[in-house]
Design a protein around this motif. Sequence first.
Motif, PDB file in Angstrom:
ATOM      1  N   ALA A 164       0.825  -1.208   0.000  1.00  0.00           N
ATOM      2  CA  ALA A 164       0.000   0.000   0.000  1.00  0.00           C
ATOM      3  C   ALA A 164       0.862   1.261   0.000  1.00  0.00           C
ATOM      4  O   ALA A 164       0.506   2.272  -0.620  1.00  0.00           O
ATOM      5  CB  ALA A 164      -0.929  -0.009   1.211  1.00  0.00           C
ATOM      6  N   GLU A 165       2.020   1.204   0.662  1.00  0.00           N
ATOM      7  CA  GLU A 165       2.882   2.379   0.766  1.00  0.00           C
ATOM      8  C   GLU A 165       3.662   2.645  -0.523  1.00  0.00           C
ATOM      9  O   GLU A 165       3.757   3.781  -0.993  1.00  0.00           O
ATOM     10  CB  GLU A 165       3.857   2.200   1.925  1.00  0.00           C
ATOM     11  CG  GLU A 165       4.813   3.370   2.113  1.00  0.00           C
ATOM     12  CD  GLU A 165       5.720   3.200   3.319  1.00  0.00           C
ATOM     13  OE1 GLU A 165       6.748   3.918   3.391  1.00  0.00           O
ATOM     14  OE2 GLU A 165       5.400   2.359   4.198  1.00  0.00           O
ATOM     15  N   TYR A 166       4.236   1.586  -1.104  1.00  0.00           N
ATOM     16  CA  TYR A 166       5.117   1.760  -2.257  1.00  0.00           C
ATOM     17  C   TYR A 166       4.404   1.582  -3.605  1.00  0.00           C
ATOM     18  O   TYR A 166       4.948   1.938  -4.640  1.00  0.00           O
ATOM     19  CB  TYR A 166       6.293   0.787  -2.176  1.00  0.00           C
ATOM     20  CG  TYR A 166       7.268   1.103  -1.063  1.00  0.00           C
ATOM     21  CD1 TYR A 166       8.278   2.038  -1.252  1.00  0.00           C
ATOM     22  CD2 TYR A 166       7.178   0.468   0.171  1.00  0.00           C
ATOM     23  CE1 TYR A 166       9.178   2.330  -0.243  1.00  0.00           C
ATOM     24  CE2 TYR A 166       8.071   0.753   1.191  1.00  0.00           C
ATOM     25  CZ  TYR A 166       9.068   1.688   0.983  1.00  0.00           C
ATOM     26  OH  TYR A 166       9.960   1.973   2.001  1.00  0.00           O
ATOM     27  N   GLU A 167       3.216   1.002  -3.581  1.00  0.00           N
ATOM     28  CA  GLU A 167       2.404   0.789  -4.783  1.00  0.00           C
ATOM     29  C   GLU A 167       3.172   0.099  -5.915  1.00  0.00           C
ATOM     30  O   GLU A 167       3.283   0.621  -7.033  1.00  0.00           O
ATOM     31  CB  GLU A 167       1.827   2.127  -5.275  1.00  0.00           C
ATOM     32  CG  GLU A 167       0.896   2.784  -4.266  1.00  0.00           C
ATOM     33  CD  GLU A 167       0.279   4.061  -4.799  1.00  0.00           C
ATOM     34  OE1 GLU A 167       0.817   4.630  -5.770  1.00  0.00           O
ATOM     35  OE2 GLU A 167      -0.754   4.483  -4.252  1.00  0.00           O
ATOM     36  N   PRO A 168       3.704  -1.092  -5.655  1.00  0.00           N
ATOM     37  CA  PRO A 168       4.376  -1.832  -6.722  1.00  0.00           C
ATOM     38  C   PRO A 168       3.358  -2.354  -7.726  1.00  0.00           C
ATOM     39  O   PRO A 168       2.167  -2.465  -7.431  1.00  0.00           O
ATOM     40  CB  PRO A 168       5.033  -2.996  -5.971  1.00  0.00           C
ATOM     41  CG  PRO A 168       4.101  -3.241  -4.817  1.00  0.00           C
ATOM     42  CD  PRO A 168       3.629  -1.865  -4.406  1.00  0.00           C
ATOM     43  N   THR A 169       3.834  -2.670  -8.921  1.00  0.00           N
ATOM     44  CA  THR A 169       2.944  -3.278  -9.903  1.00  0.00           C
ATOM     45  C   THR A 169       2.863  -4.787  -9.697  1.00  0.00           C
ATOM     46  O   THR A 169       1.862  -5.404 -10.058  1.00  0.00           O
ATOM     47  CB  THR A 169       3.413  -2.970 -11.332  1.00  0.00           C
ATOM     48  OG1 THR A 169       4.790  -3.315 -11.462  1.00  0.00           O
ATOM     49  CG2 THR A 169       3.255  -1.501 -11.648  1.00  0.00           C
ATOM     50  N   THR A 170       3.919  -5.381  -9.129  1.00  0.00           N
ATOM     51  CA  THR A 170       3.927  -6.820  -8.858  1.00  0.00           C
ATOM     52  C   THR A 170       4.673  -7.096  -7.560  1.00  0.00           C
ATOM     53  O   THR A 170       5.718  -6.492  -7.293  1.00  0.00           O
ATOM     54  CB  THR A 170       4.603  -7.595 -10.010  1.00  0.00           C
ATOM     55  OG1 THR A 170       3.831  -7.451 -11.197  1.00  0.00           O
ATOM     56  CG2 THR A 170       4.715  -9.081  -9.686  1.00  0.00           C
ATOM     57  N   THR A 171       4.133  -8.010  -6.769  1.00  0.00           N
ATOM     58  CA  THR A 171       4.810  -8.489  -5.560  1.00  0.00           C
ATOM     59  C   THR A 171       5.392  -9.864  -5.850  1.00  0.00           C
ATOM     60  O   THR A 171       4.687 -10.753  -6.335  1.00  0.00           O
ATOM     61  CB  THR A 171       3.837  -8.576  -4.372  1.00  0.00           C
ATOM     62  OG1 THR A 171       3.374  -7.255  -4.053  1.00  0.00           O
ATOM     63  CG2 THR A 171       4.508  -9.175  -3.149  1.00  0.00           C
ATOM     64  N   LEU A 172       6.680 -10.028  -5.559  1.00  0.00           N
ATOM     65  CA  LEU A 172       7.412 -11.261  -5.834  1.00  0.00           C
ATOM     66  C   LEU A 172       7.734 -11.951  -4.518  1.00  0.00           C
ATOM     67  O   LEU A 172       8.313 -11.335  -3.615  1.00  0.00           O
ATOM     68  CB  LEU A 172       8.703 -10.930  -6.591  1.00  0.00           C
ATOM     69  CG  LEU A 172       9.765 -12.022  -6.721  1.00  0.00           C
ATOM     70  CD1 LEU A 172       9.260 -13.178  -7.574  1.00  0.00           C
ATOM     71  CD2 LEU A 172      11.046 -11.433  -7.320  1.00  0.00           C
ATOM     72  N   LEU A 173       7.376 -13.224  -4.412  1.00  0.00           N
ATOM     73  CA  LEU A 173       7.708 -13.988  -3.216  1.00  0.00           C
ATOM     74  C   LEU A 173       7.744 -15.479  -3.521  1.00  0.00           C
ATOM     75  O   LEU A 173       7.223 -15.922  -4.545  1.00  0.00           O
ATOM     76  CB  LEU A 173       6.739 -13.698  -2.067  1.00  0.00           C
ATOM     77  CG  LEU A 173       5.292 -14.194  -2.140  1.00  0.00           C
ATOM     78  CD1 LEU A 173       4.651 -14.091  -0.756  1.00  0.00           C
ATOM     79  CD2 LEU A 173       4.461 -13.395  -3.123  1.00  0.00           C
TER      80      LEU A 173
END
Length: 281
Positions: free
Chosen positions: A235-244
């Motif tokens: 929510a803070e950084y607003e990435p387009t994709t989260t990788l995990l």
Amino acid sequence: MKAVYATDLSAASEAAIENETCLECLGRIGVEELHLVTVVPDNVHAGTPGIDHVKRRRRALDRYQEVIEGAGLGVETHVVRGTPHRRINGIAESVGADLSIVSSRGKSPLENRLIGSTTRNLARTTVVPLLVNRIERGVDDPALVEKHLFERTLYATDFSENADRAFEAFSYLRHATQEATLVHVQTETSPGPDGDADPGQRLAELADRLEEWDVDATTDVRRGDPVDEILAVEAEYEPTTTLLGSRGRSRLRRLLLGSVSESVIANADGNVLLVPPERTV
């Protein structure tokens, strides 16, 4: 690279498959060939009066194929019958895919409770990295939440072996990634890396590797519940994709509802790229 793109032929799937920016992003990370897959579930009877399910699905895939070929990618289509996640995984294995892609509206309280959804079952059993492509909810004409799939990537790590394996996805994502945020969430049972290594220092070392690839990287060490904190960072950084990475493919893991990766997939606003453990023979 080859990718399997699973579609249920819904408006949400159509929005993803026919988006030129999305297709361009896939090409940028090295995808040259897409295998479009649609599965006729076992509970849909072939003899439904007046409906030829296979023919209808083939016509729809033919329409998608024209769009994808126009973007410069090769295409093969597959209309199969069975349990969706099993057939999608099976085709991914048989064609030697490097990536599976599925569209999901997500964040629905009902969807989050159901363990039978194709997306959730794929998250538990996928044999290759799985990209969950987020689509708008609650609208008649849905669009992609993020068209530039990997432009800003959030990487979440617990410094496990599989989290390290997920980081290696940057070897191809870097061709589409401009900014990356690296986050580690400390908990009482998982404070950080093994030994005396400082988690901030470990993240800084990873950030240096990304900087060598011309990816602007920032780091963030947090404490608390991993799912809550990863979603807060999103929510803070607003990435387009989260990788995990996911922890494993055991039967027990598939039965548990509380894994970090599944919870992030269910609740993230943007896309999620899940990297499974390396397969053991």
